[in-house]
Design a protein around this motif. Structure first.
Motif, short mmCIF file in Angstrom:
data_model
loop_
_atom_site.label_atom_id
_atom_site.label_comp_id
_atom_site.label_asym_id
_atom_site.label_seq_id
_atom_site.Cartn_x
_atom_site.Cartn_y
_atom_site.Cartn_z
N LEU A 435 4.36 4.60 14.09
CA LEU A 435 4.99 5.59 13.22
C LEU A 435 6.43 5.19 12.89
CD1 LEU A 435 3.59 8.78 14.96
CD2 LEU A 435 3.09 8.07 12.61
N MET A 436 7.17 4.72 13.87
CA MET A 436 8.54 4.31 13.61
C MET A 436 8.61 3.09 12.69
SD MET A 436 10.30 6.58 15.06
CE MET A 436 10.19 7.84 16.35
N GLU A 437 7.68 2.18 12.86
CA GLU A 437 7.63 1.01 11.98
C GLU A 437 7.26 1.42 10.56
OE1 GLU A 437 7.99 -2.76 12.68
OE2 GLU A 437 9.41 -1.36 13.60
N ARG A 438 6.46 2.45 10.43
CA ARG A 438 6.10 2.95 9.10
C ARG A 438 7.35 3.43 8.37
NH1 ARG A 438 2.82 4.91 5.43
NH2 ARG A 438 2.98 7.07 4.70
N ILE A 439 8.21 4.12 9.09
CA ILE A 439 9.46 4.59 8.49
C ILE A 439 10.33 3.40 8.09
CG2 ILE A 439 11.60 5.86 8.91
CD1 ILE A 439 9.94 7.61 10.86
N ARG A 440 10.40 2.42 8.97
CA ARG A 440 11.24 1.25 8.69
C ARG A 440 10.76 0.50 7.45
NH1 ARG A 440 11.41 -4.10 9.69
NH2 ARG A 440 9.42 -4.11 10.80
N LYS A 441 9.44 0.37 7.29
CA LYS A 441 8.88 -0.40 6.19
C LYS A 441 8.73 0.40 4.90
CE LYS A 441 6.28 -3.44 9.31
NZ LYS A 441 4.92 -3.84 9.79
N GLY A 442 8.59 1.72 5.02
CA GLY A 442 8.42 2.56 3.83
C GLY A 442 6.96 2.69 3.44
N SER A 443 6.72 3.36 2.32
CA SER A 443 5.36 3.65 1.90
C SER A 443 4.64 2.41 1.39
CB SER A 443 5.37 4.72 0.79
OG SER A 443 6.17 4.29 -0.29
N TYR A 449 3.19 8.14 -4.70
CA TYR A 449 3.64 9.53 -4.72
C TYR A 449 4.70 9.80 -3.65
CZ TYR A 449 0.10 9.62 -1.02
OH TYR A 449 -0.64 9.34 0.11
N LEU A 450 4.76 8.98 -2.62
CA LEU A 450 5.76 9.17 -1.57
C LEU A 450 7.13 8.66 -1.98
CD1 LEU A 450 3.75 8.30 1.68
CD2 LEU A 450 4.32 10.55 0.76
N GLU A 451 7.23 7.99 -3.13
CA GLU A 451 8.53 7.54 -3.61
C GLU A 451 9.45 8.71 -3.94
OE1 GLU A 451 8.03 4.82 -6.80
OE2 GLU A 451 6.82 3.40 -5.64
#
Length: 546
Positions: A435-443, A449-451
């Protein structure tokens, strides 16, 4: 998917600026689709003289059903959205507080919409409050808030001629009018000699590539807003109208202007202002039904504010009341992620969502998760599962109703972070790392749509720190050291000093853990030089990357 198309400055048109009145060659800056389907794109041109942004397209009235934006059959849903979450009541009343509450004084609200500032003034100042609002929105507000709203435009009304007011507010109106100067001249005619005019309007300076998409789209409101003022243009206009004293403040996507005939004495007691706001919300909670849009909305706002202030014991019963009212009205438990996600999975239009759930649902679940994380359990699910549900709800809102989901857009990545943190606390180290890596890398590319969701740099840095800590707790210190070393290299600024210090502390723990994992024979050989003499102090630490 709502998009903004940016231009390179090569396309220009001869136009007259609504803000400064100067005619000349303006540069096409950005365009996007009209808020009303099948009305084409709206083009936005930047004035070279004052840097305001002028819109070109077919203009509609946001609140008038016959304009085709909402339609008479679904206008109620737009209004319910406004009451449940869309109205920034705190933003509306704070400028009034800053200009000073006049005990038993008078307030005029031009373009008052539903009428929250009028109701607030009656409660706090205990004085006369009257609004002007020609749409059905004002009619509904006058009945539900029991405030006086005249259903006319400022230029048309006759009831108030000759009256003077201590405070005049016009919030998010001047950007809609075709002649801003005449509009302000009309307002000034009703101002008491010792009074203050308060204006809020979108900030042209906020519109730039790379900014938060949902906030910029709301500021542009394609097909609704005719002009976005720059700070300097609004200052010049206030001077032209004849106000000897004025101040324009920039608050990210908004400008807040104060104008008067005498020097303005600002009130800056934030604790008092906040206390008044919470007191007002409590009064509305006691007066309203929790299943009505107004009652549900004031309860959600008070619940959110109490959680944000850390007043968890006060927030808990209110949160339980909100959850109970959702069960009663909509037939599902918002504190049960499976039930909640089933309830909204097929809601791809505003009316469908309104029939299935309150519009504040994603944000309510987030704050319920925060409350649960701090030991005031709501329902049977843990904080991590509630944060996961909140993130899914926020994502769904961005997919289908981005213009009506700005608050949810600010909470998506925060929900992901909070879920990751909760998973880490619960011992789910690998899931937390993901989950933390997802935040670091972005959508991902398929998640355009998450932009529209805000992913601030501070959150990315903190998520990176937690990625390193997750690997440290998982017994992978070398991996943790690699993450933390890169983080420290990129956070050596005054603003990120706290993150740097926490990363440094975690790195030292990882280095010690890595050293302890080595067999004693290897440690001895590393600490002995090739000549058989003890190595210099710090050799092992330097080898590990200090």
């Amino acid at each position: 998917m709502v998009e903004l198309k940016w231009y390179d400055g090569s396309k220009t048109e001869i136009k007259s600026c609504l803000a400064c009145g100067k005619a000349g060659e303006m540069t096409l800056t950005v365009s996007t689709g009209h808020v009303v389907q099948n009305r084409g794109d709206v083009l936005f041109y930047k004035c070279p003289t004052c840097s305001s942004i002028n819109a070109e397209g077919q203009f509609a009235d946001f609140l008038t059903s016959d304009e085709g934006f909402i339609g008479s059959d679904s206008s109620k849903y737009v209004w319910d959205h406004y009451l449940e979450i869309g109205a920034g009541i705190d933003f509306m009343v704070r400028p009034i507080e800053r200009a000073g509450i006049v005990d038993k004084g008078s307030l005029l609200d031009v373009g008052c919409g539903y009428g929250f500032p009028l109701d607030y003034w009656k409660f706090i100042a205990r004085g006369e409050a009257v609004g002007l609002e020609p749409s059905e929105y004002g009619d509904r507000g006058s009945k539900e808030l029991n405030v006086r709203i005249i259903p006319e435009y400022l230029s048309d009304q006759t009831e108030l001629v000759g009256q003077k007011f201590d405070r005049i507010i016009s919030s998010e109106v001047i950007e809609h009018v075709p002649d801003p100067k005449a509009f302000l001249e009309g307002i000034r005619a009703y101002l008491d000699e010792k009074g203050v005019v308060i204006l809020t309007t979108p900030n042209a300076g906020f519109i730039s590539p790379g900014g938060p998409l949902s906030t910029m789209i709301a500021a542009l409101s394609p097909g609704l807003h005719q002009i976005l003022f720059s700070k300097s243009a609004l200052e010049d206009l206030l001077q032209q109208v004849g106000f000897p004293y004025y101040a324009v403040e920039v608050r990210e996507e908004r400008l807040i202007a104060y104008a008067a005939n005498q020097p303005i004495s600002f009130k800056n007691d934030d604790a008092k202002i906040r206390a008044n706001y919470l007191q007002y919300l409590r009064s509305k909670v006691s007066e309203t039904n929790p299943t009505d849009a107004l009652g549900a909305g004031v309860r959600y706002r008070l619940f959110k504010e109490l959680v944000n202030e850390g007043r968890f014991d006060e927030a808990l019963p209110l949160g339980n009341e909100i959850a109970s009212s959702i069960i009663t009205k909509y037939g599902f438990d918002p504190l049960s992620p499976p039930e909640t996600l089933r309830a909204i999975q097929y809601c791809d239009t505003l009316p469908a969502y309104a029939a299935a759930a309150p519009f504040f649902l994603p944000c309510f679940v987030f704050y319920a998760a925060m409350l649960t994380r701090h030991g005031r359990t709501m329902g049977t699910y843990n904080a991590a599962d509630l944060f996961s549900c909140a993130a899914d709800l926020c994502a769904h809102a961005q997919r289908h109703n981005v213009i009506f989901s700005q608050e949810a857009g600010t909470l998506y990545w925060v929900s992901v972070y909070e879920e990751g943190f909760a998973r880490l606390v619960d011992g789910e180290k690998e899931r937390a790392f993901q989950l933390m890596e997802r935040i670091r890398k972005g959508s991902a590319p398929e998640e355009e749509y998450l932009e529209t969701c805000s992913r601030p740099q501070a959150l990315i840095l903190r998520a990176t720190l937690q990625s390193g800590i997750a690997k440290l707790q998982a017994g992978e210190p070398e991996w943790a050291m690699s993450i933390l070393r890169k983080l420290m290299a990129g956070t050596q600024t005054e603003e990120s000093q706290v993150i740097f210090n926490e990363a440094k502390s975690a790195w030292r723990t990882a280095a010690a853990q890595s050293r302890d994992m080595l067999p004693q024979s290897i440690i001895s050989s590393l600490e002995t030089s090739s000549s058989g003499k003890p190595a210099k102090k710090g050799f092992l630490a330097s080898l590990l990357g200090s």
